[in-house]
Design a protein around this motif. Structure first.
Motif: not given
Lengths: 416, 416
Positions: B320, B378-379, B381, B393, B396-398, B401-402, B405
């Motif tokens: 990601y 994936i949560d 976020i 979402r 932002r994860f990409c 995130g880590d 998430n």
């Protein structure tokens, strides 16, 4: 007197890391007294906290961040700058007229910066004085060091996020008066950038800067468009920087210039003359397609180059990650423009993130005697059975670490 | 039949994300049956797991990684490639002759890839067959999909990490025979790259490829030096790719080419003709100062461009993050070489990371009916009180995130 044991690392200069493996740092009244390979006899009764093989490093300084854009981190990155500003940033910032909107955002931002070990920051709020005061208060309450600006914009700005010149100056003066006391958090004048500020506003801010002895932060030569637009609007100025010089904004306190991608010779002249602080924001400058700052060239000219996370152009707090991002960009700078910039290394970017950045806030950013013990313990970096040198652990933390590796935080000598 | 509720997102193609907000994905015997806005009557008795506003996305595919370099992630990044290879990489890889050394490293690598949601990977081990078998077994035991290569190198390599041609071919053939059964983990031929392989070796591997119907992975045109060196060593070939074509290595299975920074017209011809898979490794290509792949240009030529984390040139698992890093590099590519590459977006890089990458491993990487339910939830976020769209979402994860998430993982339809 309190002693902390671990692998102590801090910057001497942009070439050299000072590394004291398996050593003790003595802290008295929140200030570093010295570093010792063993506990000296004179401190034989002192309390000792043992972090084992933990790295003890200075807390980070973030020289450019928009706390008001915290909700925007990592979204809208596919938009062009203008669309990003008009779709996300400006509407979002306008909500800070509402204190109920501002409160949880600023609370979340301040907690996140602490989580990532940023204890000193130069922060843009928004044009709204009450919400800016709220941010100010939160930073004070936590004991952080910061320069906080109520943003000024009275020109070429969307109607919902635009002040009259008079209102902007009046609110700014009230803001300065409200914060005339000497705390760790100080106000800083914050014209957004030349394209959104009238001449009358910038010159008015210059008068306030002189009257209240307060510095300035803004964005300069951040893109080819911005550099050209500033000169179009201020044709009597030879550079973006000279606008602030002529307005009397420089030399009253710290002068912090974000981005500085396309400085001309006159920008360099101004920055040197007024000991300005250029801030590289690696993630942001990449996300907004601005180009790459020639970090080593500016350093060679004697400028104190620092780092900023620049949320929301940048996607996250954590100046350590900007150390790695800055190296990455320097490699591409050298690849594409070898005549304009050379690859820099981790010693250099860690210096930018700690000692150089810390200079703007006082005696923080190093562990030289007399400096404030604003410190982080970095741990859980090694793979089991494969011990790494302190320098390697620092490097891996900057490239691949996160807030989980920050296992203890000392602010003004006190464990958080 | 089991139903999972959440915001379901996967790739249709490089332009389009398929987004099913507040929907149900039906899974039977580990395969996706369909996606529904409500629970259909026919499934009224089925078990339902509710992930609320969690994003349900396909697990990631990593098309280029050196599991044997896991210990090197995020260190030595200030060295030039040659020094990095000789100081860190080659000595480190030589330790994989020792199974006691290899075991915990491969165990840690496999656990880390799962933690980051990478369930399909094209992996370089080392020249050592026993340790490569160990990695193979670990991947099998976990139920992951992978192509694993025993590395071949018999030329211009340090003496402690160099095989004779005969030994290299013999060990490789044994390796292929050992894994002739049909599991989710398969062997792949892995000549390190042309500069470390003799003609006899590469042509010998071509024969094995044909005999055992097995694909190939290597690095091509990864730097200007490597591109030139390959042509110097194989003057009868018009391109780096043609070496493998002439050797008979292409068309026997997947042909996976890492980096592909400086392809010439003949490289393009070969890659198209044999449906090769070019792999961009954004962090790695930046850390080793290689240049920037022209992702969109290769895509326009019909090539299936994918992503790789390339540990240890890259510093971390987590494809990601490579989605974001790829966008960043595309922006710099367009900034510096607008004639050679254009900015790409999150829909595209997520496609590279899931559907395009998944194609190499079978029916994984999308949630089209009949595809394996290899999925991540994936949560955590969103900021409290500020709901974001599923696409935001994902973005932002990409970017920020880590692994925290990734709150649930399904492999072959089974919750890990």
């Amino acid at each position: 007197m309190h002693l902390y044991h671990g692998d102590i690392v801090y910057s001497e200069n942009r070439e050299t890391l000072k590394i004291f493996e398996d050593s003790y740092i003595a802290v008295e009244n929140g200030l570093v007294e010295g570093i010792y390979p063993q506990i000296p006899d004179k401190f034989s009764g002192a309390e000792v906290t043992d972090y084992g093989r933990g790295l003890i490093i200075p807390a980070f300084s973030d020289l450019h961040v928009h706390a008001s854009q915290f909700l925007q981190r990592g979204i809208g990155m596919d938009l062009l700058l203008n669309d990003w500003l008009n779709t996300y940033t400006f509407p979002q910032e306008s909500h800070f007229a509402d204190m109920d909107y501002a409160e949880p955002v600023y609370e979340a931002y301040v907690n996140d910066m602490i989580r990532h070990g940023t204890f000193h920051a130069c922060i843009f709020a928004t044009i709204h004085r009450p919400a800016t005061n709220l941010l100010f208060k939160k930073l004070e309450e936590k004991g952080l060091r910061a320069l906080v600006g109520k943003v000024n914009m009275d020109f070429q700005s969307p109607p919902y996020l635009c002040e009259t010149t008079e209102e902007s100056l009046r609110e700014t003066e009230i803001f300065l008066e409200e914060h005339s006391g000497g705390t760790l958090v100080k106000p800083i004048l914050t014209p957004r950038f030349a394209p959104t500020c009238s001449r009358e506003l910038i010159w008015g801010l210059g008068k306030l800067g002189k009257k209240y002895k307060v510095g300035v932060q803004t964005h300069i030569v951040e893109s080819r468009w911005e550099a050209a637009e500033s000169l179009r609007l201020f044709p009597d100025c030879r550079s973006d920087s000279e606008i602030y010089e002529k307005a009397g904004l420089l030399g009253n306190g710290p002068s912090v210039f974000a981005h500085v991608i396309f400085p001309n010779e006159d920008d360099i002249r101004v920055m040197k003359e007024y000991d300005c602080t250029p801030v590289q924001c690696p993630d942001s400058t990449n996300n907004i397609i601005a180009g790459i700052m020639a970090v080593d060239r500016l350093q060679e000219k004697g400028l104190r180059v620092t780092l900023g996370c620049d949320i929301g152009g940048g996607q996250q707090n954590g100046i350590y990650r900007q150390c790695a991002a800055s190296i990455k960009l320097s490699k591409l700078k050298e690849f594409y423009e070898p005549e304009l910039g050379k690859t820099i290394d981790i010693a250099n970017t860690f210096y930018m993130a700690t000692k150089a950045g810390g200079e703007v806030f006082g005696n923080v950013g190093t562990f030289d005697p007399g400096f404030v013990f604003d410190a982080l313990v970095i741990d859980n970096i090694e793979d089991e059975g494969h011990p790494m040198t302190p320098a390697q652990r620092l490097e891996r933390f900057c490239y691949a670490g996160d807030d989980r590796n920050v296992t203890a935080r000392y602010l003004n000598g006190t464990l958080l």
